[in-house]
Scaffold this motif. Sequence first.
Motif, PDB file in Angstrom:
ATOM      1  N   ILE A  58     -10.678  68.691 -26.731  1.00  0.00           N
ATOM      2  CA  ILE A  58     -10.142  67.439 -27.036  1.00  0.00           C
ATOM      3  C   ILE A  58      -8.606  67.277 -27.198  1.00  0.00           C
ATOM      4  N   ARG A  59      -7.818  66.765 -25.864  1.00  0.00           N
ATOM      5  CA  ARG A  59      -6.261  67.613 -25.862  1.00  0.00           C
ATOM      6  C   ARG A  59      -5.145  65.839 -26.901  1.00  0.00           C
ATOM      7  N   ALA A  60      -4.474  66.077 -27.929  1.00  0.00           N
ATOM      8  CA  ALA A  60      -3.994  64.734 -28.101  1.00  0.00           C
ATOM      9  C   ALA A  60      -2.323  65.759 -28.439  1.00  0.00           C
ATOM     10  N   MET A  61      -2.393  64.166 -28.927  1.00  0.00           N
ATOM     11  CA  MET A  61      -0.651  64.420 -29.513  1.00  0.00           C
ATOM     12  C   MET A  61      -0.615  63.804 -30.926  1.00  0.00           C
ATOM     13  N   CYS A  62      -0.120  64.120 -31.414  1.00  0.00           N
ATOM     14  CA  CYS A  62       0.190  63.537 -32.576  1.00  0.00           C
ATOM     15  C   CYS A  62       2.174  62.721 -32.287  1.00  0.00           C
ATOM     16  N   VAL A  63       2.136  61.355 -32.772  1.00  0.00           N
ATOM     17  CA  VAL A  63       3.502  60.712 -32.447  1.00  0.00           C
ATOM     18  C   VAL A  63       3.691  60.213 -34.007  1.00  0.00           C
ATOM     19  N   GLY A  64       4.842  59.449 -34.645  1.00  0.00           N
ATOM     20  CA  GLY A  64       4.309  58.411 -35.544  1.00  0.00           C
ATOM     21  C   GLY A  64       6.442  58.222 -36.015  1.00  0.00           C
ATOM     22  N   VAL A  65       6.494  57.581 -36.277  1.00  0.00           N
ATOM     23  CA  VAL A  65       7.903  57.322 -36.563  1.00  0.00           C
ATOM     24  C   VAL A  65       8.414  58.589 -37.899  1.00  0.00           C
ATOM     25  N   PRO A  66       9.760  58.668 -38.073  1.00  0.00           N
ATOM     26  CA  PRO A  66       9.683  60.033 -39.575  1.00  0.00           C
ATOM     27  C   PRO A  66       9.143  60.244 -40.850  1.00  0.00           C
ATOM     28  N   ASN A  67       8.919  60.883 -40.583  1.00  0.00           N
ATOM     29  CA  ASN A  67       8.583  61.539 -42.870  1.00  0.00           C
ATOM     30  C   ASN A  67       7.036  60.948 -42.656  1.00  0.00           C
ATOM     31  N   VAL A  68       7.022  60.368 -42.274  1.00  0.00           N
ATOM     32  CA  VAL A  68       4.976  60.259 -42.019  1.00  0.00           C
ATOM     33  C   VAL A  68       4.088  60.511 -42.389  1.00  0.00           C
ATOM     34  N   GLU A  95       5.944  61.169 -20.493  1.00  0.00           N
ATOM     35  CA  GLU A  95       5.578  62.364 -19.888  1.00  0.00           C
ATOM     36  C   GLU A  95       4.045  63.497 -19.845  1.00  0.00           C
ATOM     37  N   ARG A  96       4.445  63.672 -21.459  1.00  0.00           N
ATOM     38  CA  ARG A  96       3.676  64.548 -22.003  1.00  0.00           C
ATOM     39  C   ARG A  96       2.414  63.946 -22.017  1.00  0.00           C
ATOM     40  N   LEU A  97       2.297  62.633 -22.729  1.00  0.00           N
ATOM     41  CA  LEU A  97       0.776  62.003 -23.086  1.00  0.00           C
ATOM     42  C   LEU A  97      -0.110  61.568 -21.174  1.00  0.00           C
ATOM     43  N   LYS A  98       0.877  62.094 -20.335  1.00  0.00           N
ATOM     44  CA  LYS A  98       0.151  61.674 -19.618  1.00  0.00           C
ATOM     45  C   LYS A  98      -1.339  63.126 -19.088  1.00  0.00           C
ATOM     46  N   ALA A  99      -0.767  64.356 -20.351  1.00  0.00           N
ATOM     47  CA  ALA A  99      -1.680  65.699 -20.399  1.00  0.00           C
ATOM     48  C   ALA A  99      -2.549  65.226 -21.187  1.00  0.00           C
ATOM     49  N   VAL A 100      -2.732  64.312 -22.159  1.00  0.00           N
ATOM     50  CA  VAL A 100      -3.526  64.162 -23.409  1.00  0.00           C
ATOM     51  C   VAL A 100      -4.751  62.863 -23.158  1.00  0.00           C
ATOM     52  N   ASP A 101      -5.733  63.623 -23.913  1.00  0.00           N
ATOM     53  CA  ASP A 101      -7.110  62.285 -24.692  1.00  0.00           C
ATOM     54  C   ASP A 101      -7.270  61.212 -25.486  1.00  0.00           C
ATOM     55  N   LEU A 102      -6.052  61.893 -26.010  1.00  0.00           N
ATOM     56  CA  LEU A 102      -6.137  60.982 -27.207  1.00  0.00           C
ATOM     57  C   LEU A 102      -4.835  60.697 -28.040  1.00  0.00           C
ATOM     58  N   ILE A 103      -4.200  59.719 -28.190  1.00  0.00           N
ATOM     59  CA  ILE A 103      -2.981  59.930 -28.899  1.00  0.00           C
ATOM     60  C   ILE A 103      -4.131  59.460 -30.501  1.00  0.00           C
ATOM     61  N   LEU A 104      -2.731  60.881 -31.068  1.00  0.00           N
ATOM     62  CA  LEU A 104      -3.309  60.175 -33.008  1.00  0.00           C
ATOM     63  C   LEU A 104      -2.172  59.417 -33.320  1.00  0.00           C
ATOM     64  N   GLU A 105      -1.844  58.863 -33.750  1.00  0.00           N
ATOM     65  CA  GLU A 105      -0.810  58.015 -34.251  1.00  0.00           C
ATOM     66  C   GLU A 105      -0.587  58.736 -35.836  1.00  0.00           C
ATOM     67  N   ILE A 106       0.078  58.624 -36.562  1.00  0.00           N
ATOM     68  CA  ILE A 106       0.348  59.179 -38.132  1.00  0.00           C
ATOM     69  C   ILE A 106       0.812  57.865 -38.584  1.00  0.00           C
ATOM     70  N   THR A 155       4.958  70.407 -30.619  1.00  0.00           N
ATOM     71  CA  THR A 155       5.609  69.006 -31.233  1.00  0.00           C
ATOM     72  C   THR A 155       5.426  68.088 -31.432  1.00  0.00           C
ATOM     73  N   PRO A 156       5.669  67.195 -32.264  1.00  0.00           N
ATOM     74  CA  PRO A 156       4.950  65.979 -32.376  1.00  0.00           C
ATOM     75  C   PRO A 156       6.031  65.133 -32.079  1.00  0.00           C
ATOM     76  N   GLY A 157       5.381  63.822 -31.588  1.00  0.00           N
ATOM     77  CA  GLY A 157       6.711  62.666 -31.311  1.00  0.00           C
ATOM     78  C   GLY A 157       7.528  61.938 -31.712  1.00  0.00           C
ATOM     79  N   GLY A 163       1.668  54.922 -23.592  1.00  0.00           N
ATOM     80  CA  GLY A 163       0.587  55.409 -23.897  1.00  0.00           C
ATOM     81  C   GLY A 163      -0.820  54.965 -22.844  1.00  0.00           C
ATOM     82  N   GLN A 164      -0.512  53.775 -22.498  1.00  0.00           N
ATOM     83  CA  GLN A 164      -0.932  52.972 -21.376  1.00  0.00           C
ATOM     84  C   GLN A 164      -2.572  53.419 -22.112  1.00  0.00           C
ATOM     85  N   ASN A 165      -3.242  52.787 -22.277  1.00  0.00           N
ATOM     86  CA  ASN A 165      -4.641  52.721 -22.348  1.00  0.00           C
ATOM     87  C   ASN A 165      -5.365  54.067 -22.716  1.00  0.00           C
TER      88      ASN A 165
END
Length: 282
Positions: free
Chosen positions: A121-131, A19-30, A172-174, A48-50
Amino acid sequence: MTIQWYPGHMAKAQKQIKERLKAVDLILEIVDARVPESSINPMIQELGQNKPILLIMNKADMADPRRTQQWIETFKKRGITAIALDAQHKAKLPMIEKVAQEILAEKLAKKRAKGIRNPVIRAMCVGVPNVGKSTILNRLVQKNIAVTGNRPGVTKNQQWLKAGQTLELLDTPGVLWPKFEDPTIGSKLALTGAISDAIYHPDDVVIFALEHFKEYYSSQLQKVYKVTDAELEEPAAELIMILTKRLGFKEDYDRFCVKFINDARQGKLGRFTLDVVPVEAS
Ligand SMILES: Nc1nc2c(ncn2[C@@H]2O[C@H](COP(=O)(O)OP(=O)(O)OP(=O)(O)O)[C@@H](O)[C@H]2O)c(=O)[nH]1
Ligand SMILES: [Mg+2]
């Protein structure tokens, strides 16, 4: 909503992130630079659907610098832009915005052509725990925002935070639960602290780690635990017994294993990268 990602709530968290990713231009995957491939979450591509992804290899200060460079090149060949940094030092953080602009150059140019002078540029940080998601977020927005990332049920409004001239980040990061496609991924993520201490066996992790260190970082074993050349030839399980005794832990092998894991996490075993760079046809 704060996103909590753990097996029992996977479907729900997945839906929230989507849901949140719909609103972003870019995914920052940490990811953790010590496990740059194993800490990538394959689910992000699905969710992320492309959407374009910028891979941030954080904790580069703890990783093997040669491998970090090789991984950046490997990702590039796979069509993924990756940058390495150390969130505790600010110097490289502006790179995130610069590279984000490069990745989105075409989209931004279109917006400018439509008369939007400084497109954000709207972005969202995502990543597994503790990165290092929260550390990066706090540094980028230059204040300590209460990213209570892991407390379930803390409802607050979704906010966009300014993180540079043109970059805006979701507050909030994912948090994504790691996927273990092969059993060594579990050991790698345990050694670097991305999964909870309760769900792995220290001896499995240390057997994996010792084999890796014997092959690639033997001088660090020799320096820290006084492992001899002859002992380097021993299988890891044997080496655990030898070193447990040497440290005065008698037959308490778990005690040695826990110490080894802590030493590795604290950087006492030097810099290391557990993902071996594949030899790929170019
Ligand atoms: N050495 C080193 N430590 C780092 C770096 N970035 C973060 N850390 C440390 O790693 C730990 C985890 O950082 P967080 O920012 O809380 O990570 P997170 O991804 O938000 O973690 P969760 O919210 O639990 O998923 C903290 O102790 C940080 O101080 C880095 O670049 N280098
Ligand atoms: Mg966090």
